[in-house]
Design a protein around this motif. Sequence first.
Motif, mmCIF file in Angstrom:
data_model
loop_
_atom_site.group_PDB
_atom_site.id
_atom_site.type_symbol
_atom_site.label_atom_id
_atom_site.label_comp_id
_atom_site.label_asym_id
_atom_site.label_seq_id
_atom_site.Cartn_x
_atom_site.Cartn_y
_atom_site.Cartn_z
ATOM 1 N N LEU A 33 15.693 8.148 49.031
ATOM 2 C CA LEU A 33 16.882 8.964 49.280
ATOM 3 C C LEU A 33 17.127 9.856 48.075
ATOM 4 O O LEU A 33 16.960 9.428 46.934
ATOM 5 N N ALA A 34 17.519 11.085 48.341
ATOM 6 C CA ALA A 34 17.939 11.995 47.275
ATOM 7 C C ALA A 34 19.402 12.361 47.504
ATOM 8 O O ALA A 34 19.806 12.665 48.636
ATOM 9 N N ILE A 35 20.202 12.293 46.433
ATOM 10 C CA ILE A 35 21.607 12.708 46.520
ATOM 11 C C ILE A 35 21.851 13.774 45.456
ATOM 12 O O ILE A 35 21.478 13.613 44.299
ATOM 13 N N VAL A 36 22.476 14.872 45.867
ATOM 14 C CA VAL A 36 22.670 15.997 44.956
ATOM 15 C C VAL A 36 24.055 16.600 45.164
ATOM 16 O O VAL A 36 24.710 16.371 46.186
ATOM 17 N N LYS A 37 24.474 17.386 44.176
ATOM 18 C CA LYS A 37 25.733 18.111 44.280
ATOM 19 C C LYS A 37 25.464 19.599 44.099
ATOM 20 O O LYS A 37 24.762 20.002 43.177
ATOM 21 N N ALA A 38 26.045 20.414 44.972
ATOM 22 C CA ALA A 38 25.828 21.859 44.932
ATOM 23 C C ALA A 38 27.156 22.603 44.873
ATOM 24 O O ALA A 38 28.221 22.059 45.172
ATOM 25 N N TRP A 39 27.061 23.851 44.494
ATOM 26 C CA TRP A 39 28.240 24.715 44.441
ATOM 27 C C TRP A 39 28.587 25.243 45.826
ATOM 28 O O TRP A 39 29.693 25.084 46.318
ATOM 29 N N LYS A 40 27.590 25.854 46.486
ATOM 30 C CA LYS A 40 27.797 26.389 47.827
ATOM 31 C C LYS A 40 26.608 26.050 48.719
ATOM 32 O O LYS A 40 25.492 25.864 48.239
ATOM 33 N N ALA A 41 26.884 25.984 50.002
ATOM 34 C CA ALA A 41 25.813 25.840 50.994
ATOM 35 C C ALA A 41 26.259 26.531 52.268
ATOM 36 O O ALA A 41 27.460 26.606 52.559
ATOM 37 N N ASP A 42 25.288 27.055 53.016
ATOM 38 C CA ASP A 42 25.670 27.591 54.323
ATOM 39 C C ASP A 42 25.520 26.501 55.372
ATOM 40 O O ASP A 42 25.124 25.369 55.070
ATOM 41 N N GLU A 43 25.841 26.829 56.589
ATOM 42 C CA GLU A 43 25.891 25.820 57.652
ATOM 43 C C GLU A 43 24.529 25.221 57.983
ATOM 44 O O GLU A 43 24.449 24.147 58.582
ATOM 45 N N THR A 44 23.455 25.906 57.596
ATOM 46 C CA THR A 44 22.113 25.389 57.867
ATOM 47 C C THR A 44 21.547 24.584 56.706
ATOM 48 O O THR A 44 20.430 24.077 56.796
ATOM 49 N N GLY A 45 22.293 24.494 55.598
ATOM 50 C CA GLY A 45 21.868 23.675 54.471
ATOM 51 C C GLY A 45 21.208 24.420 53.335
ATOM 52 O O GLY A 45 20.733 23.795 52.380
ATOM 53 N N ASN A 46 21.156 25.754 53.404
ATOM 54 C CA ASN A 46 20.672 26.512 52.246
ATOM 55 C C ASN A 46 21.676 26.366 51.114
ATOM 56 O O ASN A 46 22.880 26.540 51.317
ATOM 57 N N VAL A 47 21.173 26.058 49.916
ATOM 58 C CA VAL A 47 22.041 25.599 48.829
ATOM 59 C C VAL A 47 21.941 26.493 47.594
ATOM 60 O O VAL A 47 20.870 26.981 47.246
ATOM 61 N N VAL A 48 23.099 26.667 46.935
ATOM 62 C CA VAL A 48 23.166 27.339 45.641
ATOM 63 C C VAL A 48 23.791 26.368 44.645
ATOM 64 O O VAL A 48 24.886 25.839 44.881
ATOM 65 N N PHE A 49 23.080 26.110 43.553
ATOM 66 C CA PHE A 49 23.628 25.302 42.469
ATOM 67 C C PHE A 49 24.267 26.222 41.434
ATOM 68 O O PHE A 49 23.968 27.415 41.383
ATOM 69 N N ARG A 50 25.128 25.671 40.608
ATOM 70 C CA ARG A 50 25.824 26.487 39.617
ATOM 71 C C ARG A 50 25.394 26.125 38.207
ATOM 72 O O ARG A 50 25.588 25.006 37.748
ATOM 73 N N LYS A 51 24.747 27.081 37.552
ATOM 74 C CA LYS A 51 24.397 26.991 36.143
ATOM 75 C C LYS A 51 23.663 25.687 35.813
ATOM 76 O O LYS A 51 22.635 25.378 36.403
ATOM 77 N N THR A 52 24.188 24.886 34.874
ATOM 78 C CA THR A 52 23.468 23.700 34.399
ATOM 79 C C THR A 52 23.200 22.694 35.512
ATOM 80 O O THR A 52 22.249 21.917 35.424
ATOM 81 N N ALA A 53 24.001 22.705 36.568
ATOM 82 C CA ALA A 53 23.803 21.757 37.662
ATOM 83 C C ALA A 53 22.465 21.948 38.367
ATOM 84 O O ALA A 53 22.004 21.077 39.100
ATOM 85 N N ARG A 54 21.835 23.094 38.123
ATOM 86 C CA ARG A 54 20.552 23.366 38.772
ATOM 87 C C ARG A 54 19.412 22.580 38.134
ATOM 88 O O ARG A 54 18.353 22.389 38.748
ATOM 89 N N ASN A 55 19.599 22.117 36.890
ATOM 90 C CA ASN A 55 18.503 21.516 36.128
ATOM 91 C C ASN A 55 17.769 20.423 36.885
ATOM 92 O O ASN A 55 16.555 20.449 37.017
ATOM 93 N N PHE A 56 18.492 19.414 37.344
ATOM 94 C CA PHE A 56 17.841 18.289 37.997
ATOM 95 C C PHE A 56 18.170 18.176 39.482
ATOM 96 O O PHE A 56 17.481 17.463 40.207
ATOM 97 N N ASN A 57 19.194 18.847 39.950
ATOM 98 C CA ASN A 57 19.531 18.734 41.365
ATOM 99 C C ASN A 57 18.427 19.285 42.267
ATOM 100 O O ASN A 57 18.102 18.685 43.291
ATOM 101 N N ALA A 58 17.862 20.416 41.884
ATOM 102 C CA ALA A 58 16.833 21.034 42.737
ATOM 103 C C ALA A 58 15.589 20.153 42.869
ATOM 104 O O ALA A 58 15.156 19.858 43.990
ATOM 105 N N PRO A 59 14.979 19.693 41.764
ATOM 106 C CA PRO A 59 13.804 18.829 41.933
ATOM 107 C C PRO A 59 14.136 17.473 42.558
ATOM 108 O O PRO A 59 13.345 16.938 43.336
ATOM 109 N N ALA A 60 15.323 16.922 42.241
ATOM 110 C CA ALA A 60 15.703 15.641 42.835
ATOM 111 C C ALA A 60 15.814 15.760 44.349
ATOM 112 O O ALA A 60 15.389 14.869 45.094
#
Length: 239
Positions: free
Chosen positions: A156-183
């Motif tokens: 299981l992968a759990i992550v936190k993002a800044w914004k997402a659209d209804e289909t799940g495309n995700v934008v992380f904010r600044k430092t939060a991108r470091n490990f959220n994307a690969p995780a």
Amino acid sequence: MNKLYPDAAAALDGLLKDDMLIASGGFGLCGVPERLLDAIRDSGVKNLTFASNNAGIDNEGIGKLLRTRQVKKMIASYVGENKEFERQFLAGELEVEFCPQGTLAERMRAGGAGIPGFYTRTGVGTQVAEGKEVKSFDGRNGAEDYILEHGIFADLAIVKAWKADETGNVVFRKTARNFNAPAATCGKVCVAEVEEIVPAGSLDPDCIHLPGVFVNRMIVGAPYDKKIEFVTTRERKPA
């Protein structure tokens, strides 16, 4: 396919079990999937292995699950600022696999790309290399030793993002991108908590950090309280 769930417990329903490996995003207290970690704690699952850059602090992030003794092993890069982590580790109650920060990010990315292993110079000749295969390859400086690191394939992968659209495309904010994307990419299932859901098509395609194909379920976790690891202030000068 509706990926949006009403809350964290609903989004994790049917996904949690004892002894599972969870990849968790976050960097310090930035970009930590707080609501999902709370739901995992409340579910009572145990003997968990977490792959994460760090374990939070005593009562935040994964630190909450250390307090409840639900974590048996940490695969992590930085483990400071957490007294309970320190106590459990020194007492032999918590298994810890230390991993250089860049190597940990690459192990997650490799797992997400279906790559079971890769060779790296990082850690050669140190304790990081103990018990690992070492091979010599011709590099820029001639023959050099490299150690074999394994990709992380999480249940299981759990992550936190800044914004997402209804289909799940995700934008992380600044430092939060470091490990959220690969995780996010290395889990069999990825659950994302986001601050804001926007209509499909409203995000700039060039600014999407994580395509919706990697995101299975989402929740809106806002509002959040900004957590600060260290508060540093200056004395107010006399008027």
